[in-house]
Design a protein around this motif. Structure first.
Motif, PDB file in Angstrom:
ATOM      1  N   UNK A 204       0.859  -1.180   0.000  1.00  9.15           N
ATOM      2  CA  UNK A 204       0.000   0.000   0.000  1.00  9.15           C
ATOM      3  C   UNK A 204       0.895   1.230   0.000  1.00  9.15           C
ATOM      4  N   UNK A 205       0.352   2.323  -0.555  1.00  4.03           N
ATOM      5  CA  UNK A 205       1.110   3.573  -0.581  1.00  4.03           C
ATOM      6  C   UNK A 205       0.456   4.663   0.254  1.00  4.03           C
ATOM      7  N   UNK A 206      -0.720   4.350   0.772  1.00  4.32           N
ATOM      8  CA  UNK A 206      -1.429   5.245   1.682  1.00  4.32           C
ATOM      9  C   UNK A 206      -2.256   4.388   2.611  1.00  4.32           C
ATOM     10  N   UNK A 209      -4.891   4.879   9.809  1.00  2.00           N
ATOM     11  CA  UNK A 209      -4.852   4.162  11.082  1.00  2.00           C
ATOM     12  C   UNK A 209      -5.480   5.011  12.172  1.00  2.00           C
ATOM     13  N   UNK A 210      -5.976   4.349  13.190  1.00  2.00           N
ATOM     14  CA  UNK A 210      -6.530   5.049  14.350  1.00  2.00           C
ATOM     15  C   UNK A 210      -5.403   5.483  15.272  1.00  2.00           C
ATOM     16  N   UNK A 211      -5.594   6.574  16.026  1.00  2.00           N
ATOM     17  CA  UNK A 211      -4.568   7.002  16.977  1.00  2.00           C
ATOM     18  C   UNK A 211      -4.196   5.866  17.930  1.00  2.00           C
ATOM     19  N   UNK A 212      -2.904   5.693  18.161  1.00  2.00           N
ATOM     20  CA  UNK A 212      -2.427   4.659  19.056  1.00  2.00           C
ATOM     21  C   UNK A 212      -2.027   3.364  18.357  1.00  2.00           C
ATOM     22  N   UNK A 213      -2.315   3.278  17.052  1.00  2.00           N
ATOM     23  CA  UNK A 213      -1.964   2.067  16.307  1.00  2.00           C
ATOM     24  C   UNK A 213      -0.447   1.962  16.127  1.00  2.00           C
ATOM     25  N   UNK A 214       0.095   0.792  16.357  1.00  2.01           N
ATOM     26  CA  UNK A 214       1.522   0.564  16.154  1.00  2.01           C
ATOM     27  C   UNK A 214       1.766   0.068  14.724  1.00  2.01           C
ATOM     28  N   UNK A 215       2.769   0.651  14.075  1.00  6.07           N
ATOM     29  CA  UNK A 215       3.052   0.320  12.677  1.00  6.07           C
ATOM     30  C   UNK A 215       4.473  -0.224  12.552  1.00  6.07           C
ATOM     31  N   UNK A 216       4.617  -1.298  11.811  1.00  8.46           N
ATOM     32  CA  UNK A 216       5.928  -1.808  11.437  1.00  8.46           C
ATOM     33  C   UNK A 216       6.107  -1.502   9.952  1.00  8.46           C
ATOM     34  N   UNK A 217       6.856  -0.443   9.657  1.00 14.03           N
ATOM     35  CA  UNK A 217       6.998   0.016   8.277  1.00 14.03           C
ATOM     36  C   UNK A 217       7.581  -1.057   7.368  1.00 14.03           C
ATOM     37  N   UNK A 218       8.426  -1.921   7.906  1.00  8.02           N
ATOM     38  CA  UNK A 218       9.046  -2.973   7.109  1.00  8.02           C
ATOM     39  C   UNK A 218       8.012  -3.926   6.503  1.00  8.02           C
ATOM     40  N   UNK A 220       5.376  -3.404   4.980  1.00  7.74           N
ATOM     41  CA  UNK A 220       4.704  -2.952   3.758  1.00  7.74           C
ATOM     42  C   UNK A 220       5.531  -3.180   2.489  1.00  7.74           C
ATOM     43  N   UNK A 221       6.796  -3.542   2.634  1.00  2.43           N
ATOM     44  CA  UNK A 221       7.597  -3.858   1.450  1.00  2.43           C
ATOM     45  C   UNK A 221       7.210  -5.250   0.953  1.00  2.43           C
TER      46      UNK A 221
END
Length: 290
Positions: A204-206, A209-218, A220-221
């Motif tokens: 995805x390119x956009x 997320x809801x506030x407080x959500x934890x994201x692992x950017x890796x 998405x590759x």
């Protein structure tokens, strides 16, 4: 004599009927009192999928001459949002003398969400591209597709004739007046300079997320193409060439972004990888927190 008496009776009946007709007509002409609209509550909660029938639930109308005129009730107009998902509507009713009554009712949509942007590809375009909106769409729960309503900020000009990174803002407004802005970076690149550079693909390119959500950017590759070889992510999280003889790990990439998922706003992660010939490929992931 009998004939005269019958004639007198007929004249009397005709006069009585004529009197009644003009009295009714006169009373209708003189009727200047509008119906009265009553509501069980001045505020109602409904779904965005509901129609006028839901808005008029619990609303009745009565008239001093016509009695119950609830069947004439209509939603005359719908106002702009007072706040997202909350608006005033005007309901109206009328009687046989064309008197109209109007009242205001507040509608709260329990499932309303603001318009949502989507990207099918990253915001990267070659020099002299005809449009920077080719990969952007917008959907709205009230109006459906709003893609043709997207506007590019006039205060942050994107010069498509010059290769560079441009910070701009995409804006869209739905029929209820809810305006949504998407700050983003648009990259205009020179194909002669970037030819042969690595190409990073994301799932995805956009994202929203809801506030407080934890994201692992890796996460998405999904794949990377380097010098004609496509590396695809496997279950262990690393990327491998088709014959599994070569691999890439997280340490081969630069992933940067000042993303604060605890605070509403729009942020970006920038992914980069450099090949053995010092050519760098990059892509961005936009993160909208709301």
């Amino acid at each position: 004599m009998k004939r005269i008496r019958v004639l007198s009776v007929l004249v009397f009946l005709f006069s009585l009927a004529l009197f009644g007709f003009f009295r009714i007509k006169h009373s209708r002409i003189d009727d200047s009192i509008a119906p009265r609209i009553s509501m069980e509550s001045e505020t109602i909660e409904i779904s965005v999928e509901d129609g006028d029938e839901a808005i008029l639930s619990g609303v009745t109308a009565s008239d001093s001459n016509d009695g119950d005129v609830s069947d004439t009730l209509i939603v005359e107009s719908m106002g702009q949002f007072l706040s997202p998902g909350r608006r005033n509507v005007t309901v109206a009713a009328f009687d046989s003398a064309s008197n109209v009554a109007k009242e205001t009712r507040q509608v709260i949509y329990t499932d309303y969400t603001s318009p949502v942007f989507s990207l099918s590809e990253p915001l990267r375009f070659p020099v002299n591209t005809s449009s920077i909106l080719d990969y952007v769409t917008v959907t709205d729960v009230l109006d459906g597709d709003l893609t043709n309503q997207i506007k590019v900020s006039q205060s942050s000009y994107v010069d498509t004739s010059v290769a560079d990174d441009y910070e701009t803002v995409l804006t869209v407004t739905n029929s209820a007046g809810d305006t949504v802005k998407l700050p983003c970076t648009v990259t205009i690149y020179d194909t002669a300079v970037t030819s042969g550079a690595p190409v990073i693909e994301l799932s995805e390119y956009l994202i929203y997320v809801s506030p407080g959500t934890k994201i692992n950017a890796w996460d998405y590759i999904t794949s990377v193409s380097i010098r004609g070889t496509q590396y695809t992510k496997a279950e262990d999280g690393n990327l491998y060439s088709p014959d599994m003889s070569q691999s890439l790990t997280k340490s081969d990439f630069s992933i940067k972004g000042d993303v604060d998922t605890d605070t509403e706003g729009t942020y970006e992660y920038t992914y980069k990888i450099t090949d053995s010939m010092s050519r760098t490929g990059s892509v961005r992931l936009i993160v909208a927190v709301r």
